[in-house]
Scaffold this motif. Structure first.
Motif, PDB file in Angstrom:
ATOM      1  N   ILE A   1       0.838  -1.205   0.000  1.00  0.00           N
ATOM      2  CA  ILE A   1       0.000   0.000   0.000  1.00  0.00           C
ATOM      3  C   ILE A   1       0.869   1.250   0.000  1.00  0.00           C
ATOM      4  O   ILE A   1       0.601   2.219  -0.721  1.00  0.00           O
ATOM      5  N   ILE A   2       1.942   1.218   0.808  1.00  0.00           N
ATOM      6  CA  ILE A   2       2.867   2.356   0.835  1.00  0.00           C
ATOM      7  C   ILE A   2       3.520   2.540  -0.536  1.00  0.00           C
ATOM      8  O   ILE A   2       3.660   3.664  -1.030  1.00  0.00           O
TER       9      ILE A   2
ATOM     10  N   PHE B   1       3.995   3.357  -7.437  1.00  0.00           N
ATOM     11  CA  PHE B   1       4.343   2.150  -8.176  1.00  0.00           C
ATOM     12  C   PHE B   1       3.131   1.650  -8.957  1.00  0.00           C
ATOM     13  O   PHE B   1       2.015   1.602  -8.431  1.00  0.00           O
ATOM     14  N   ASN B   2       3.363   1.219 -10.205  1.00  0.00           N
ATOM     15  CA  ASN B   2       2.279   0.601 -10.960  1.00  0.00           C
ATOM     16  C   ASN B   2       2.163  -0.877 -10.570  1.00  0.00           C
ATOM     17  O   ASN B   2       2.938  -1.377  -9.744  1.00  0.00           O
ATOM     18  N   GLN B   3       1.206  -1.586 -11.157  1.00  0.00           N
ATOM     19  CA  GLN B   3       0.918  -2.956 -10.741  1.00  0.00           C
ATOM     20  C   GLN B   3       2.103  -3.888 -10.946  1.00  0.00           C
ATOM     21  O   GLN B   3       2.405  -4.731 -10.094  1.00  0.00           O
ATOM     22  N   ILE B   4       2.787  -3.755 -12.071  1.00  0.00           N
ATOM     23  CA  ILE B   4       3.925  -4.627 -12.346  1.00  0.00           C
ATOM     24  C   ILE B   4       5.044  -4.388 -11.327  1.00  0.00           C
ATOM     25  O   ILE B   4       5.637  -5.330 -10.789  1.00  0.00           O
ATOM     26  N   LYS B   5       5.328  -3.129 -11.044  1.00  0.00           N
ATOM     27  CA  LYS B   5       6.369  -2.812 -10.062  1.00  0.00           C
ATOM     28  C   LYS B   5       5.990  -3.294  -8.668  1.00  0.00           C
ATOM     29  O   LYS B   5       6.852  -3.722  -7.898  1.00  0.00           O
TER      30      LYS B   5
END
Length: 219
Positions: free
Chosen positions: A35-36, A42-46
């Motif tokens: 969450i942080i 950050f995007n989903q992949i990251k």
């Protein structure tokens, strides 16, 4: 009955008190790390890669801890990892004040979190094993597990509420910063409380109680 029995082992009680405090911080990181990272952008992949990185470094830390903690002691090992946790929390706090900061420091902090997760669990489990008499091992490990779960019940909502309340009434940056100060406090206070734990005294008390129990059963 288990709690009353544990009360006779001073060093175990001191350790469980410290463990409860820093355990709140560990539970917060486990729940809120992604969450942080999402809040930072950050995007989903990251996010997936970030969580994978934490998992891998946690495994490496657990293996490494098993190699050196017997040489330096379980208490110093816990203190080392609490220092790592404090550094990770301080890094997150610093980055919360700089929304446009570079991304790479967050990946470094992620590695610190991974090492903290893998190492602190191994070292904490070792202390319980050293402080528990043989005839009380199951009870005291069960009590340790309950303390860890209670740390989640208290720590995670506390972090979340501070973040939500201040984020709503002040601004999101203030909410994040103050919740991270609370997180840093969990590890800092846990570190101070661990200084009061005498590992050798706890070990001797456990072995003495084990011998006494063996003598009583033999009689």
């Amino acid at each position: 009955s288990t709690v009353r029995s544990a009360g006779h082992y001073t060093q175990l009680v001191r350790f469980l008190t410290a463990f409860f405090v820093y355990g709140m911080g560990v539970q917060v990181i486990i729940v809120f790390a992604a969450i942080i990272a999402d809040d930072i952008g950050f995007n989903q992949i990251k996010l997936v890669i970030y969580v994978l990185q934490i998992t891998v470094t946690a495994g490496i830390a657990a293996i490494a801890t098993a190699k050196f903690q017997d040489r330096i002691g379980a208490k110093p090992t816990v203190l080392i990892y609490l220092g790592i946790w404090s550094g990770a929390a301080a890094g997150l706090l610093t980055m919360s004040f700089s929304p446009d900061c570079l991304e790479w420091p967050f990946w470094v902090v992620g590695n610190l979190i991974g090492f903290g997760i893998g190492g602190i669990g191994t070292a904490s489990r070792s202390i319980v094993g050293r402080f528990a008499p043989e005839h009380k091992t199951g009870e005291f490990f069960g009590l340790w597990g309950m303390v860890y779960k209670f740390a989640a019940v208290v720590g995670v909502p506390s972090f979340g509420q501070v973040k939500a309340w201040l984020g709503h009434f002040v601004n999101p940056t203030a909410g994040m910063a103050c919740s991270l100060v609370l997180l840093l406090g969990f590890f800092a206070v846990g570190f101070v409380l661990m200084l009061r734990v005498d590992e050798m005294a706890g070990y001797k008390a456990a072995r003495r109680a084990g011998r006494d129990a063996g003598s009583t059963n033999g009689a």
